[in-house]
Design a protein around this motif. Structure first.
Motif, mmCIF file in Angstrom:
data_model
loop_
_atom_site.group_PDB
_atom_site.id
_atom_site.type_symbol
_atom_site.label_atom_id
_atom_site.label_comp_id
_atom_site.label_asym_id
_atom_site.label_seq_id
_atom_site.Cartn_x
_atom_site.Cartn_y
_atom_site.Cartn_z
ATOM 1 N N VAL A 107 -3.605 13.323 -9.516
ATOM 2 C CA VAL A 107 -3.774 14.477 -10.402
ATOM 3 C C VAL A 107 -5.255 14.673 -10.762
ATOM 4 C CG1 VAL A 107 -3.495 13.425 -12.692
ATOM 5 C CG2 VAL A 107 -2.596 15.708 -12.259
ATOM 6 N N ILE A 108 -6.013 13.581 -10.739
ATOM 7 C CA ILE A 108 -7.420 13.699 -11.149
ATOM 8 C C ILE A 108 -8.319 14.142 -10.003
ATOM 9 C CG2 ILE A 108 -9.428 12.391 -11.948
ATOM 10 C CD1 ILE A 108 -7.472 10.666 -13.557
ATOM 11 N N MET A 146 3.143 14.417 -3.861
ATOM 12 C CA MET A 146 4.528 14.661 -4.249
ATOM 13 C C MET A 146 4.803 14.270 -5.697
ATOM 14 S SD MET A 146 7.648 13.474 -1.879
ATOM 15 C CE MET A 146 9.234 14.253 -1.845
ATOM 16 N N THR A 147 4.212 13.143 -6.128
ATOM 17 C CA THR A 147 4.495 12.671 -7.493
ATOM 18 C C THR A 147 4.031 13.674 -8.524
ATOM 19 O OG1 THR A 147 2.453 11.405 -7.260
ATOM 20 C CG2 THR A 147 4.502 10.171 -7.129
ATOM 21 N N VAL A 148 2.873 14.291 -8.280
ATOM 22 C CA VAL A 148 2.354 15.269 -9.231
ATOM 23 C C VAL A 148 3.266 16.488 -9.254
ATOM 24 C CG1 VAL A 148 0.374 16.699 -9.826
ATOM 25 C CG2 VAL A 148 0.008 14.428 -8.863
ATOM 26 N N GLN A 181 0.808 -1.207 0.000
ATOM 27 C CA GLN A 181 0.000 0.000 0.000
ATOM 28 C C GLN A 181 0.848 1.267 0.000
ATOM 29 O OE1 GLN A 181 -2.652 -0.963 -1.267
ATOM 30 N NE2 GLN A 181 -4.037 0.190 0.032
ATOM 31 N N VAL A 182 1.885 1.293 0.844
ATOM 32 C CA VAL A 182 2.725 2.491 0.901
ATOM 33 C C VAL A 182 3.349 2.749 -0.465
ATOM 34 C CG1 VAL A 182 4.856 3.455 1.824
ATOM 35 C CG2 VAL A 182 3.210 2.382 3.361
ATOM 36 N N THR A 183 3.912 1.700 -1.055
ATOM 37 C CA THR A 183 4.552 1.864 -2.354
ATOM 38 C C THR A 183 3.532 2.311 -3.401
ATOM 39 O OG1 THR A 183 5.843 -0.032 -1.673
ATOM 40 C CG2 THR A 183 6.171 0.740 -3.905
ATOM 41 N N GLY A 184 2.399 1.611 -3.418
ATOM 42 C CA GLY A 184 1.384 1.907 -4.421
ATOM 43 C C GLY A 184 0.828 3.306 -4.292
ATOM 44 N N ILE A 185 0.483 3.691 -3.077
ATOM 45 C CA ILE A 185 -0.164 4.988 -2.888
ATOM 46 C C ILE A 185 0.846 6.120 -3.034
ATOM 47 C CG2 ILE A 185 -1.392 6.440 -1.221
ATOM 48 C CD1 ILE A 185 -2.660 3.816 -0.165
ATOM 49 N N TRP A 186 2.033 5.925 -2.521
ATOM 50 C CA TRP A 186 3.056 6.975 -2.640
ATOM 51 C C TRP A 186 3.403 7.225 -4.100
ATOM 52 C CZ3 TRP A 186 4.854 10.041 1.186
ATOM 53 C CH2 TRP A 186 5.900 10.891 0.846
ATOM 54 N N ASN A 187 3.503 6.152 -4.880
ATOM 55 C CA ASN A 187 3.896 6.294 -6.281
ATOM 56 C C ASN A 187 2.737 6.675 -7.190
ATOM 57 O OD1 ASN A 187 6.511 5.682 -5.669
ATOM 58 N ND2 ASN A 187 6.328 3.519 -6.196
#
Lengths: 299, 363
Positions: free
Chosen positions: A236-237, A246-248, A224-230
């Motif tokens: 963006v939506i 952060m990714t955006v 979950q951490v990896t998936g949600i963080w990335n």
């Protein structure tokens, strides 16, 4: 070794050749693969520590002559992302406040789901499970717009909690599968014994099942951490610029079309963004492996 | 139902989908009785125990415990304690935690819990193990904790689901005696599921032998051993198992059994009802076949040649062919018999078991 008993011919441990053909093949392949994966990382780290003049010289494989942490500082606190010029720090904290409730909520719900499906079989539980798993195979893109409408109707569009709900729902199929399979692998008699001992649904969950399930919770947390963080798409939506994860923001920094491309800042920003999953992995890697190999839990 | 009945099962049905596991099963278990449910795997014995415990919902019929209809009651409300094959100890709790878990769920006062845990630990001699986690215990100790968990709950009925199957042979024998001692000490009703006939014979007041969800015979160990109700029971009980001959009962004059050209007198055999002529199985246990001088004094005697000898120390099993069947004979462990020897064997009619050929029930 001395031959104490005067035996002739092969005896004891079979000697192994260090430089056998198999070993050369094995370590050779491993080295090539490791090099292949480490090279981009090396380039990123060195570039992020160089100043722009050094980068313009074009020797991307060279070590930095003049080590500078300026790009890191800039990426964190002053790089411009769209309207704001306060770096990734804003996105970092946004991501954290999206991540924590999403991970906690999705794991809490999925573990109870999995426990109920594994131990408290009810009429239609198998059908329910099949439908849930089917959800894992539907491409996200199909559901993007319907979810926009749903979120708008309940008034969560563009809010942090809206995104949390979306992450929780999308984590459900795979996490439920994970937990159900883990709880199924625990001995059935343990559950029966707890029932004879008078524990109810929650009593068994909290006092018998949870204490035995640390490895699988760690696995779920890492996923979950990896998936949600990335995640970039949902972020963006379903949010607005104030609370972009952060990714955006990283994308906005790297893909900004104005001014000079500051490769060192971009590299530093990317490394900073990737740091959280990396730390989680290194901190709990052992438990992760143990959880994947679960099922060996014996009373 | 009678007032001395502890557990009473009436017309119990259980099916999983189209598969009928238990069919119209009736069973009365007296107060303080040690009943063993014995059968090969898949015979429904564990299923029956789970029904009594309330861990499986029955399809039809009733279960009464201590005069109360508990068919719909939760496992914890039935006044039962259960011991499982895999011990099923809660791995994260200490022995003390394991013992007191049920009592805490029942919301008993703290000092009462302490008292009961202490008493159970004394009975099972494990006072010094209370602080340990199950992982730090040996198999025998774990099973004792599991028994203790049933003990502390002060229940009327103990249910054992193959409790000794995971232990090695020596420990199994030790713990078997311990369970017997516990029963003599507590006088609780105990229902014990096993596939091990030695456990069944040594522990039980009565044995219920099950096959395909039906009770084949419910009787004392000695009756089951000496007068099996049908061929299945006869074959299942006893090791090495009973020898069978297919032939016919002849009732012209004194009843006889004829097989492979031999006539075996049946004078002295206790028929269930008056003897009737017809095809039948004759069974004789390996230990009821005698050799040497004793053979000469038997009702029927015949010469045979030894094929295989299996010495086991205390006794020896001899395989040979008699009247077209390969049979086993159990003789004294000190007798010297070699393959190829000619052996004079004999047996008495009173030791035989006769079964009708098609129904396979005792005649």
């Amino acid at each position: 070794m001395q031959n104490k008993y005067n035996l002739e011919g092969p005896q004891g441990t079979k000697p192994r050749k260090r430089l056998s053909g198999t070993n050369i093949m094995l370590y050779g392949t491993l080295l090539v693969v490791a090099f292949y994966y480490l090279l981009p990382l090396y380039v990123m780290v060195t570039t992020s520590l160089k100043g722009m003049p050094e980068i313009r010289a074009g020797n991307i494989f060279d070590l930095p002559v003049d080590i500078t942490f300026e790009p890191w500082v800039k990426a964190w606190s002053t790089a411009c992302t769209g309207l704001n010029c306060d770096g990734l720090s804003r996105g970092f904290w946004n991501s954290v406040s999206i991540l924590v409730p999403s991970v906690a909520l999705s794991i809490a719900i999925a573990s109870v789901n999995g426990y109920a499906l594994a131990n408290w079989k009810f009429k239609g539980s198998e059908v329910f499970f099949t439908i849930l798993i089917f959800g894992a195979f539907i491409p996200y893109q199909v559901m993007l717009y319907p979810i926009v409408i749903l979120l708008r109707e309940v008034g969560l569009m563009g809010s942090l909690w809206g995104l949390v709900v979306v992450h929780t729902i999308f984590g459900m199929p795979i996490l439920t599968l994970l937990f159900r399979n883990y709880f199924t692998s625990l001995p059935d008699e343990l559950f029966k014994a707890a029932r004879v001992d008078g524990a109810g649904f929650w009593g068994i969950y909290f006092q018998v099942m949870l204490p035995m399930s640390l490895p699988i919770f760690v696995v779920a947390m890492i996923i979950q951490v990896t998936g949600i963080w990335n995640d970039f798409l949902f972020g963006v939506i379903y949010t607005k610029p104030d609370i972009y994860p952060m990714t955006v923001q990283l994308n906005n920094i790297v893909n900004s079309v104005q001014g000079v491309k500051e490769y060192n800042v971009n590299m530093a920003a990317t490394l900073l963004t990737g740091l959280v999953p990396l730390i989680i992995y290194f901190a709990s890697g052992k438990l992760f492996v143990r959880g994947i190999a679960a099922g060996a839990v014996k009373g | 139902m009678t007032s001395t009945s502890s557990v009473s099962i009436k017309h119990l049905d259980l099916s999983f989908g189209a598969v009928e596991v238990l069919k119209d099963l009736n069973l009365e278990i007296a107060n303080g009785e040690f009943l063993v449910l014995l059968g090969a795997s898949g015979c429904g014995k564990s299923t029956l125990l789970n029904c009594i415990a309330g861990l499986l919902d029955v399809t039809g019929g009733q279960i009464h415990i201590k005069g109360e209809n508990v068919t719909w009651a939760e496992p914890s409300e039935r006044g039962i304690g259960m011991v499982f094959q895999s011990y099923a100890l809660y791995p994260q709790m200490s022995v003390e935690g394991n013992l007191s878990f049920g009592l805490k769920n029942a919301k008993l006062p703290k000092d009462e819990i302490k008292k009961r845990v202490q008493r159970a630990a004394e009975v099972l001699q494990m006072e010094d193990l209370l602080k340990r986690k199950p992982a730090a215990l040996s198999g025998g100790q774990r099973q004792r904790v599991a028994i203790g968990r049933a003990l502390v709950r002060d229940v009327d009925v103990f249910l054992f689901d193959e409790p000794l199957s995971n232990l090695d042979a020596k420990l199994r024998a030790d713990l078997r005696v311990e369970i017997k001692r516990l029963h003599q000490q507590l006088h609780n009703t105990m229902i014990y599921v096993t596939h091990d006939q030695v456990e069944a014979m040594t522990l039980a007041d009565r044995i219920a032998i099950m096959k395909d969800g039906l009770i084949q015979q419910l009787a004392s160990p000695s009756e089951i051993y000496n007068k099996p109700a049908n061929k299945y029971v006869a074959d299942f009980i006893g090791s090495p198992s009973m020898n069978f001959f297919l032939g016919a009962v002849n009732t012209d004059g004194a009843p006889t059994f004829e097989t492979a050209g031999q006539t075996i007198p049946l004078t002295g055999y206790e028929f269930v009802s008056s003897p009737a002529a017809g095809n039948a199985w004759m069974g004789i246990r390996p230990e009821h076949i005698v050799v040497g001088e004793a053979a000469e004094a038997s009702d029927f005697k015949i010469d045979t040649s030894v094929e295989i000898v299996e010495p086991m120390g205390s006794d020896t099993v001899v395989w040979c062919e008699v009247m077209g069947e390969r049979i086993r004979i159990r003789i004294d462990g000190q007798s010297s018999v070699e393959p190829g020897d000619t052996l004079r064997i004999g047996f008495d009619a009173a030791r035989l078991s006769l079964f009708e050929k098609t129904t396979e029930s005792r005649i």
